[in-house]
Design a protein around this motif. Sequence first.
Motif, PDB file in Angstrom:
ATOM      1  N   ALA A 106       5.610  52.462 -43.224  1.00 43.76           N
ATOM      2  CA  ALA A 106       4.445  52.849 -44.040  1.00 43.76           C
ATOM      3  C   ALA A 106       4.123  51.724 -45.025  1.00 43.76           C
ATOM      4  CB  ALA A 106       4.743  54.140 -44.787  1.00 43.76           C
ATOM      5  N   SER A 107       2.835  51.440 -45.202  1.00 42.14           N
ATOM      6  CA  SER A 107       2.479  50.345 -46.120  1.00 42.14           C
ATOM      7  C   SER A 107       2.704  50.797 -47.557  1.00 42.14           C
ATOM      8  CB  SER A 107       1.040  49.896 -45.889  1.00 42.14           C
ATOM      9  OG  SER A 107       0.202  51.024 -45.931  1.00 42.14           O
ATOM     10  N   ASP A 108       2.506  52.074 -47.821  1.00 37.54           N
ATOM     11  CA  ASP A 108       2.765  52.615 -49.161  1.00 37.54           C
ATOM     12  C   ASP A 108       3.944  53.590 -49.061  1.00 37.54           C
ATOM     13  OD1 ASP A 108       2.829  53.934 -51.559  1.00 37.54           O
ATOM     14  OD2 ASP A 108       0.642  54.142 -51.729  1.00 37.54           O
ATOM     15  N   LEU A 109       5.120  53.081 -49.376  1.00 34.24           N
ATOM     16  CA  LEU A 109       6.330  53.893 -49.178  1.00 34.24           C
ATOM     17  C   LEU A 109       6.412  55.072 -50.141  1.00 34.24           C
ATOM     18  CD1 LEU A 109       8.851  50.987 -48.542  1.00 34.24           C
ATOM     19  CD2 LEU A 109       8.110  52.683 -46.863  1.00 34.24           C
ATOM     20  N   GLU A 110       5.877  54.867 -51.347  1.00 35.84           N
ATOM     21  CA  GLU A 110       5.894  55.973 -52.328  1.00 35.84           C
ATOM     22  C   GLU A 110       5.035  57.132 -51.821  1.00 35.84           C
ATOM     23  OE1 GLU A 110       7.953  55.966 -54.738  1.00 35.84           O
ATOM     24  OE2 GLU A 110       8.529  53.875 -54.409  1.00 35.84           O
ATOM     25  N   ALA A 111       3.874  56.784 -51.257  1.00 31.12           N
ATOM     26  CA  ALA A 111       2.981  57.813 -50.717  1.00 31.12           C
ATOM     27  C   ALA A 111       3.651  58.489 -49.512  1.00 31.12           C
ATOM     28  CB  ALA A 111       1.649  57.192 -50.310  1.00 31.12           C
ATOM     29  N   GLU A 112       4.357  57.697 -48.716  1.00 35.36           N
ATOM     30  CA  GLU A 112       5.061  58.247 -47.556  1.00 35.36           C
ATOM     31  C   GLU A 112       6.127  59.257 -48.015  1.00 35.36           C
ATOM     32  OE1 GLU A 112       4.643  58.250 -44.427  1.00 35.36           O
ATOM     33  OE2 GLU A 112       6.585  58.942 -43.681  1.00 35.36           O
ATOM     34  N   ALA A 113       6.837  58.919 -49.088  1.00 30.30           N
ATOM     35  CA  ALA A 113       7.873  59.822 -49.609  1.00 30.30           C
ATOM     36  C   ALA A 113       7.246  61.144 -50.061  1.00 30.30           C
ATOM     37  CB  ALA A 113       8.621  59.156 -50.760  1.00 30.30           C
ATOM     38  N   LYS A 114       6.124  61.051 -50.738  1.00 34.79           N
ATOM     39  CA  LYS A 114       5.423  62.271 -51.200  1.00 34.79           C
ATOM     40  C   LYS A 114       4.969  63.112 -50.017  1.00 34.79           C
ATOM     41  CE  LYS A 114       3.686  61.989 -55.820  1.00 34.79           C
ATOM     42  NZ  LYS A 114       4.084  60.612 -56.223  1.00 34.79           N
ATOM     43  N   ALA A 115       4.410  62.434 -49.020  1.00 38.34           N
ATOM     44  CA  ALA A 115       3.922  63.147 -47.829  1.00 38.34           C
ATOM     45  C   ALA A 115       5.095  63.837 -47.121  1.00 38.34           C
ATOM     46  CB  ALA A 115       3.229  62.161 -46.882  1.00 38.34           C
ATOM     47  N   TYR A 116       6.245  63.174 -47.131  1.00 39.40           N
ATOM     48  CA  TYR A 116       7.414  63.753 -46.453  1.00 39.40           C
ATOM     49  C   TYR A 116       7.891  65.006 -47.189  1.00 39.40           C
ATOM     50  CZ  TYR A 116      11.047  63.484 -42.923  1.00 39.40           C
ATOM     51  OH  TYR A 116      11.842  63.738 -41.828  1.00 39.40           O
ATOM     52  N   ASP A 117       7.836  64.964 -48.518  1.00 39.04           N
ATOM     53  CA  ASP A 117       8.194  66.168 -49.297  1.00 39.04           C
ATOM     54  C   ASP A 117       7.280  67.335 -48.937  1.00 39.04           C
ATOM     55  OD1 ASP A 117      10.378  65.242 -50.690  1.00 39.04           O
ATOM     56  OD2 ASP A 117       9.175  64.435 -52.328  1.00 39.04           O
TER      57      ASP A 117
END
Length: 233
Positions: free
Chosen positions: A99-110
């Motif tokens: 993912a280019s935005d890992l923080e956003a990916e982490a949120k989406a995973y939550d």
Amino acid sequence: MKVITVKNQLEGAKVGFDLLKEAMDNGAKTLGLATGSTPVEFYNQIVKSDLDFSDMTSVNLDEYVGLDGADEQSYHYFMNKHLFNEKPFKENFLPNGKASDLEAEAKAYDQIIAEHPIDFQILGIGQNGHIGFNEPGTSFGETTHVVDLQESTIKANARFFKNEEDVPRKAISMGIASIMTAKAIVLMAYGESKAEAIKGMVEGEITEAMPASILQKHADVVVIADEAAVALL
Ligand code: GLP
């Protein structure tokens, strides 16, 4: 925490499989899955079984940052190879390490975890007591996040790579708070390299220095381990 001592990984896998079957009989729909050498035989048992997973969802613990599913060292590749290609699920979720935005990916995973509450979570354990990629020192309150892997974990996982330098330095991992929301947890551990971690997890102080020790506070944890892994209990 209930500890079941088994002869070897094959016997442990069969015990784990029976627990999974019982959970599915009782309506479990979402499985939390782990990678590493520990659950491989457990996945073989699933593949060999005639259980139908076409209505099941899986949510994996973690992925290396920078590797995509086509990379043979990625956890996505590992899961496809050992389980998903052989036993199709309704849907499989893993964090996207590219993912280019890992923080956003982490949120989406939550969000994915919130929408698919985990009924049955499989865990291995790192030699330093990590679960998922939650290294010692990680807050018990963490949800999905980006992790700097510790030197000892990089060394321990180097056996899966050609060179130690090839081991990614970062990962994206479900947090401890997310893991603790699972209804039931089965943790497997084999070999003497896990004995210190198992002792800390089962009998030690509950401390962020030993991430797996938080499992003492969970109401439904079964530990499946061989003699070598429980030798210090
Ligand atoms: C990695 C994974 C963990 C796993 C651990 C142990 O660090 N992120 O989920 O439990 O390795 O691996 P093994 O089962 O190969 O000992």
